[in-house]
Enzyme design. Sequence first.
Site, PDB file in Angstrom:
ATOM      1  CE  LYS A 177       4.835  -4.464  11.948  1.00 18.17           C
ATOM      2  NZ  LYS A 177       3.940  -5.412  11.301  1.00 18.17           N
ATOM      3  N   GLY A 230       4.366  -3.074   0.355  1.00 25.35           N
ATOM      4  CA  GLY A 230       4.206  -4.494   0.641  1.00 25.35           C
ATOM      5  C   GLY A 230       3.256  -5.152  -0.334  1.00 25.35           C
ATOM      6  CD  GLU A 252       6.637   0.940  -4.904  1.00 28.47           C
ATOM      7  OE1 GLU A 252       7.494   0.091  -4.610  1.00 28.47           O
ATOM      8  OE2 GLU A 252       6.890   2.052  -5.382  1.00 28.47           O
TER       9      GLU A 252
END
Length: 482
Positions: A177, A230, A252
């Site tokens: 994505k 994010g 992360e």
Amino acid sequence: MMNPHAYLWIDGEWTGESPASSSCGECIDPSSGERAATFAPAARQHVEAAISAARRAFDSTDWARAPRVRAQVLLDFANCLAARKQEIEKLLTLVNGKLLRESAGEMGAAISELRYYAGIARNLFGRIVETEPGCYSHLAREALGVCAIILPWNAPIALLARSLAPALAAGCTVVIKAAPQTSPVTSQVLACLESAGLPRGVVNVFTETGSDGAELLVQSPAVDGISFTGSNAIGKKIMAAASGTMKRLSLELGGKSPSIIFGDADLARAVSILTAASTVMAGQMCTAATRVLVHESIAAEMRQAFKAALGSVRVGAGADPASQMGPLIDVRSRDRVAGIIEQAADEAQMLLRGAPLAGMPGGAFLTPTLVEVKDTGSALIQEEVFGPLLVFETFSDEDEAIEKSNATRYGLAASVWSGDRARAQRVAARLATGTVWINSYNKLMAEAETGGYRESGLGRLHGLEAMNDFMQTKHIYYEDQV
């Protein structure tokens, strides 16, 4: 420059709305506020098709059992990126706003990552143990399966390579994505992968403005793992949504990185490097330096030094070679950080107050801010700002420096500055962070694992350990036949 439009890439075919379609999304140039590119938005059926293609490619082809093929694909991918390096760097600066030299650094890091994991692909070894005479345990390393990579916009090339390279080296198939803001960059990068001879369906990509497709990736039983970079808030939602299928997570998340400066450090060097580290990508980097903790004996000197250094940072368009910091990703982000600065005046000492650039209302420019905070419970210390705001703190001894540094729920990165190597290493060992730099900052490379402690994430990327996020171990037991 290439036509900056992002199509969907599903089962080896580029598809989706053309740039002329009224349903296409827009990518805005952060320096001007004007439309810079477009992307084809994905519908649910596109995401379902991408998952099905990746599942079929994993289950029905030899991809997971062909390490030499995977290694060659990664090498050819890297070589294509190297050949198109300057072209893609310019597009990244256009849609992201970062400095051209930051875009160049990102491309270089991605190419290095791909070449590193091309070598790893041919060196995936299990082991055999004779547990007692004639009895054997074969521990085989196998690809995890279908993995989804959910990308952010701040470093879309480097962070794609950081997850995609080990996933492909392991033998996984992938659905990506892309972040809508930088989706044309992702498309151009993956066009290089297509030219490397990748089998159909092994990698698929889509873009959306909402989160329906991402939610489908997280919830689908056909997806075996998620690699996400994010915010903490979204990371926690992914963990909750993925619990129904117990899929592997590599996360992360945010950071609030402290830098401890002792009186015996090279102070001029520390100020120079940390000023750059706090303004890199306009502060929109999870490992950006966001807190400086200074020994009280040098506090007065360092207040003035950081104020002068940050005040002299030249803010401007990323394509301008004279710029030292580019814009934030969009005006909404600029105004959000400006609002935090406005509130900070009520609870902190404002040493340098940032503001939007005069005469450039369409650009997302914001000059750096320096605030001094004494209360570690302050939101300025506890919450990630993701903008050019640096917090100044003081300490009296090692224990206080460590206590203050560890006083947040984050644990992604930190640095220690001292001329005493033994002390620097002693302090580094007590910091609850996944990475600690000594007399340096933001040194990241393919060979060395990075990742967070506590709420800064799960798993490790870069290095050999990254393979663990995309592989699993199978135990096969057998005995000598009588």
